[in-house]
Write a protein that holds these residues in place. Structure first.
Motif, PDB file in Angstrom:
ATOM      1  N   ASP A 128      86.657 -27.102   3.033  1.00 51.26           N
ATOM      2  CA  ASP A 128      86.434 -26.264   1.859  1.00 51.26           C
ATOM      3  C   ASP A 128      85.734 -27.072   0.772  1.00 51.26           C
ATOM      4  N   PHE A 129      84.625 -26.539   0.258  1.00 49.28           N
ATOM      5  CA  PHE A 129      83.973 -27.170  -0.890  1.00 49.28           C
ATOM      6  C   PHE A 129      84.904 -27.101  -2.095  1.00 49.28           C
ATOM      7  N   SER A 130      85.170 -28.226  -2.712  1.00 50.99           N
ATOM      8  CA  SER A 130      86.026 -28.252  -3.903  1.00 50.99           C
ATOM      9  C   SER A 130      85.198 -27.950  -5.152  1.00 50.99           C
ATOM     10  N   THR A 131      85.766 -27.165  -6.051  1.00 47.79           N
ATOM     11  CA  THR A 131      85.137 -26.864  -7.348  1.00 47.79           C
ATOM     12  C   THR A 131      83.645 -26.547  -7.176  1.00 47.79           C
ATOM     13  N   LEU A 132      83.361 -25.622  -6.265  1.00 50.15           N
ATOM     14  CA  LEU A 132      81.988 -25.327  -5.869  1.00 50.15           C
ATOM     15  C   LEU A 132      81.082 -24.920  -7.040  1.00 50.15           C
ATOM     16  N   HIS A 133      81.407 -23.786  -7.682  1.00 52.44           N
ATOM     17  CA  HIS A 133      80.511 -23.273  -8.720  1.00 52.44           C
ATOM     18  C   HIS A 133      80.500 -24.109  -9.994  1.00 52.44           C
ATOM     19  N   PRO A 134      81.634 -24.692 -10.414  1.00 46.76           N
ATOM     20  CA  PRO A 134      81.544 -25.581 -11.576  1.00 46.76           C
ATOM     21  C   PRO A 134      80.547 -26.720 -11.355  1.00 46.76           C
TER      22      PRO A 134
ATOM     23  N   SER B 175      73.355 -32.255  -5.974  1.00 42.55           N
ATOM     24  CA  SER B 175      74.586 -32.923  -6.386  1.00 42.55           C
ATOM     25  C   SER B 175      75.561 -32.961  -5.214  1.00 42.55           C
ATOM     26  N   HIS B 176      76.598 -33.767  -5.365  1.00 43.24           N
ATOM     27  CA  HIS B 176      77.643 -33.854  -4.352  1.00 43.24           C
ATOM     28  C   HIS B 176      78.887 -33.137  -4.861  1.00 43.24           C
ATOM     29  N   THR B 177      79.773 -32.771  -3.951  1.00 39.05           N
ATOM     30  CA  THR B 177      81.043 -32.163  -4.332  1.00 39.05           C
ATOM     31  C   THR B 177      82.102 -32.592  -3.335  1.00 39.05           C
ATOM     32  N   GLY B 178      83.348 -32.524  -3.746  1.00 38.65           N
ATOM     33  CA  GLY B 178      84.434 -32.890  -2.843  1.00 38.65           C
ATOM     34  C   GLY B 178      84.605 -31.851  -1.749  1.00 38.65           C
ATOM     35  N   ILE B 179      85.198 -32.266  -0.643  1.00 41.75           N
ATOM     36  CA  ILE B 179      85.460 -31.373   0.474  1.00 41.75           C
ATOM     37  C   ILE B 179      86.922 -31.527   0.896  1.00 41.75           C
ATOM     38  N   LYS B 180      87.652 -30.432   0.887  1.00 43.33           N
ATOM     39  CA  LYS B 180      89.064 -30.444   1.275  1.00 43.33           C
ATOM     40  C   LYS B 180      89.200 -30.062   2.743  1.00 43.33           C
ATOM     41  N   VAL B 181      90.252 -30.565   3.368  1.00 46.08           N
ATOM     42  CA  VAL B 181      90.490 -30.296   4.784  1.00 46.08           C
ATOM     43  C   VAL B 181      91.839 -29.606   4.963  1.00 46.08           C
ATOM     44  N   GLU B 182      91.824 -28.501   5.704  1.00 48.01           N
ATOM     45  CA  GLU B 182      93.047 -27.787   6.071  1.00 48.01           C
ATOM     46  C   GLU B 182      93.061 -27.623   7.584  1.00 48.01           C
ATOM     47  N   LYS B 183      94.156 -28.013   8.228  1.00 49.51           N
ATOM     48  CA  LYS B 183      94.242 -27.827   9.670  1.00 49.51           C
ATOM     49  C   LYS B 183      95.680 -27.656  10.107  1.00 49.51           C
ATOM     50  N   MET B 184      95.823 -27.092  11.305  1.00 50.48           N
ATOM     51  CA  MET B 184      97.146 -26.859  11.843  1.00 50.48           C
ATOM     52  C   MET B 184      97.798 -28.190  12.212  1.00 50.48           C
ATOM     53  N   LYS B 185      99.054 -28.329  11.845  1.00 47.94           N
ATOM     54  CA  LYS B 185      99.835 -29.496  12.237  1.00 47.94           C
ATOM     55  C   LYS B 185     100.792 -29.067  13.349  1.00 47.94           C
ATOM     56  N   LEU B 186     101.289 -30.031  14.088  1.00 43.62           N
ATOM     57  CA  LEU B 186     102.174 -29.706  15.196  1.00 43.62           C
ATOM     58  C   LEU B 186     103.383 -28.914  14.718  1.00 43.62           C
ATOM     59  N   GLU B 187     103.891 -29.278  13.535  1.00 48.45           N
ATOM     60  CA  GLU B 187     105.085 -28.564  13.047  1.00 48.45           C
ATOM     61  C   GLU B 187     104.781 -27.110  12.704  1.00 48.45           C
ATOM     62  N   ASP B 188     103.493 -26.771  12.557  1.00 44.57           N
ATOM     63  CA  ASP B 188     103.116 -25.381  12.306  1.00 44.57           C
ATOM     64  C   ASP B 188     103.080 -24.562  13.598  1.00 44.57           C
ATOM     65  N   HIS B 189     103.016 -25.243  14.710  1.00 41.84           N
ATOM     66  CA  HIS B 189     102.793 -24.582  15.999  1.00 41.84           C
ATOM     67  C   HIS B 189     104.122 -24.435  16.727  1.00 41.84           C
ATOM     68  N   GLN B 190     104.850 -23.382  16.417  1.00 43.50           N
ATOM     69  CA  GLN B 190     106.197 -23.204  16.935  1.00 43.50           C
ATOM     70  C   GLN B 190     106.224 -23.142  18.460  1.00 43.50           C
ATOM     71  N   ALA B 191     105.196 -22.561  19.070  1.00 46.57           N
ATOM     72  CA  ALA B 191     105.177 -22.456  20.534  1.00 46.57           C
ATOM     73  C   ALA B 191     105.191 -23.841  21.170  1.00 46.57           C
ATOM     74  N   GLN B 192     104.407 -24.770  20.619  1.00 47.80           N
ATOM     75  CA  GLN B 192     104.377 -26.119  21.159  1.00 47.80           C
ATOM     76  C   GLN B 192     105.700 -26.830  20.933  1.00 47.80           C
ATOM     77  N   ILE B 193     106.314 -26.587  19.788  1.00 51.95           N
ATOM     78  CA  ILE B 193     107.614 -27.191  19.507  1.00 51.95           C
ATOM     79  C   ILE B 193     108.647 -26.719  20.529  1.00 51.95           C
ATOM     80  N   ASP B 194     108.626 -25.426  20.836  1.00 54.82           N
ATOM     81  CA  ASP B 194     109.579 -24.876  21.808  1.00 54.82           C
ATOM     82  C   ASP B 194     109.411 -25.523  23.175  1.00 54.82           C
ATOM     83  N   ILE B 195     108.158 -25.767  23.585  1.00 57.48           N
ATOM     84  CA  ILE B 195     107.902 -26.392  24.880  1.00 57.48           C
ATOM     85  C   ILE B 195     108.456 -27.823  24.891  1.00 57.48           C
TER      86      ILE B 195
END
Length: 432
Positions: free
Chosen positions: A226-232, A369-389
């Motif tokens: 995600d582009f951080s503070t894009l329009h500003p 110009s440059h802008t910051g970039i944020k990262v969002e991704k699934m973590k193992l603890e978010d993946h209940q199916a994998q936890i169950d296995i």
């Protein structure tokens, strides 16, 4: 109409299909409608399907229009069980088989009242249409989905569908997730191809931000950058001034940051000096009036305040949409899908570093110009199916049974994935 009735039912049992029975509407919007889509055949189809003796559809809410204001709502209909059984009598149509057509080849121009308007086809619009076609072709080569439990998915769909019946609902503002919406279109504003241009149409754009990390591509985990503070940052670059490290830090308490973000972006996108008070704003909690709050934000951004309320936001949208186009085309040339959500992109998690680099270089190339970039991704603890296995393995449970048990809450998701994977198989019923 039949296809849309079927898809509405399959998308959510609570979803209805809107049919415009105002004859004048088809004349007024002729330029944006397919040549075959006229009032007469729509009315004939509506009358036949809703005929009680035919019983293929039923009206759940008649349409209405205020002749004074010209505002109203479409007639709402739903498919009957008879229609669904008739369609599925030869097998359930796979979702990937449905294709969405966009007017003007997906390059759409709207006037100041947000009404689709015709335009002269030029070398520029033809080129945009060609680039969009390449992006959409790649999107159709892959299958994006949402890996949440059946209960979570059904609740989400029901919430979106029932919103249609509530006061203040805007048609098509946020409808239930429809996995057949796999291609994009661009919307330009105010009869100008220099304003707007953002990409719309993908089902993933309707997914609440808290659930986007569960979006998969070809059943693989994804990452969202995600582009951080894009329009500003873009408006500061436009003014030739260095943007503050954190444009949302205006000297107020940290818990007011969401309101500062709302206010600053409203000032950038406004076409006048009037900025509406957000419904969540409470002067007793904030400690100042909305007018004083806006003044605080303006003082913190003195170098660009002359651009507030000028409508520059739509010009910035043209730039950020060009950034989005370039990023998607970079991957499309290698047949790699990239899902846009205005100022962010979702891709297979393995492309995180490459996507970050492409976004940064493209943004700098177009804005200077440059802008910051944020990262969002699934973590193992978010993946209940994998936890169950994993837990099943640790307790000695049979491996196959553990996998089967983990799939059960996600039955709908896995059915869609299996259908996509098996799309090239020939059904036994048609083999010699």
């Amino acid at each position: 109409m039949i296809a849309n009735l079927y898809l509405a039912t399959k998308t959510s049992p609570d979803l209805v299909l809107g049919i415009n029975l105002n004859k004048n509407w088809y004349t007024e919007n002729r330029a944006s409608l397919p040549s075959w889509f006229t009032y007469a055949p729509v009315k004939r189809a509506f009358d036949y399907l809703t005929d009680e003796t035919v019983g293929l559809a039923k009206v759940v809410k008649p349409g209405n229009i205020d002749r004074t204001t010209g505002k109203g709502f479409n007639t709402k209909i739903v498919a009957t069980r008879k229609l669904i059984d008739l369609i599925e009598s030869q097998g359930k149509p796979p979702l990937y088989a449905f294709r969405r057509e966009h007017p003007f080849g997906g390059i759409i121009l709207k006037d100041a009242k947000k009404k689709v308007t015709p335009y002269k086809n030029t070398a520029a619009t033809k080129a945009m249409r060609g680039r969009l076609a390449r992006i959409n072709a790649v999107l159709l080569e892959h299958w994006a989905d949402l890996e949440i439990t059946d209960n979570e998915f059904d609740a989400l769909q029901s919430k979106f569908a029932t919103a249609q019946t509530k006061p203040g609902f805007v048609e098509d503002e946020r409808l239930p997730i429809d996995f057949t919406q796999r291609t994009l279109y661009r919307v330009f504003n105010n009869r100008s191809f220099d304003q707007g241009g953002r990409f719309y149409g993908g089902w993933w754009q309707s997914v609440p931000s808290r659930l986007r990390r569960f979006i998969t591509i070809n059943d693989k985990r994804t990452v969202e950058l995600d582009f951080s503070t894009l329009h500003p940052r873009m408006i500061y670059a436009h003014a030739g001034v260095t943007c503050p490290d954190d444009p949302y830090d205006v000297g107020l308490a940290p818990d007011l940051r969401p309101l500062v973000k709302h206010a600053l972006n409203a000032l950038i996108n406004a076409q006048s000096s009037k900025i509406s008070v957000p419904g969540s704003y409470d002067p007793n909690v904030v400690g100042m009036s909305w007018k004083a709050f806006l003044l605080q934000v303006k003082k913190a951004h003195e170098p660009i305040k002359h651009l507030f309320g000028t409508g520059i936001g739509l010009a910035l949208q043209r730039k950020d949409s060009d950034v989005a186009e370039a990023v998607m085309l970079n991957f499309a040339q290698h047949h790699i899908p990239c899902l846009p959500i205005h100022d962010s992109f979702i891709m297979h998690h393995g492309y995180e570093d490459e996507l970050n680099e492409v976004m940064d270089k493209t943004f700098f190339g177009i804005t200077g110009s440059h802008t910051g970039i944020k990262v969002e991704k699934m973590k193992l603890e978010d993946h209940q199916a994998q936890i169950d296995i994993l837990q099943a393995y640790q307790t000695g449970e049979d491996e196959i049974q553990a996998i089967i048990n983990s799939f059960t809450p996600y039955r709908q998701y896995h059915q869609r994935i299996d259908t996509w994977r098996n799309r090239f198989q020939i059904p036994e019923s048609v083999l010699p």
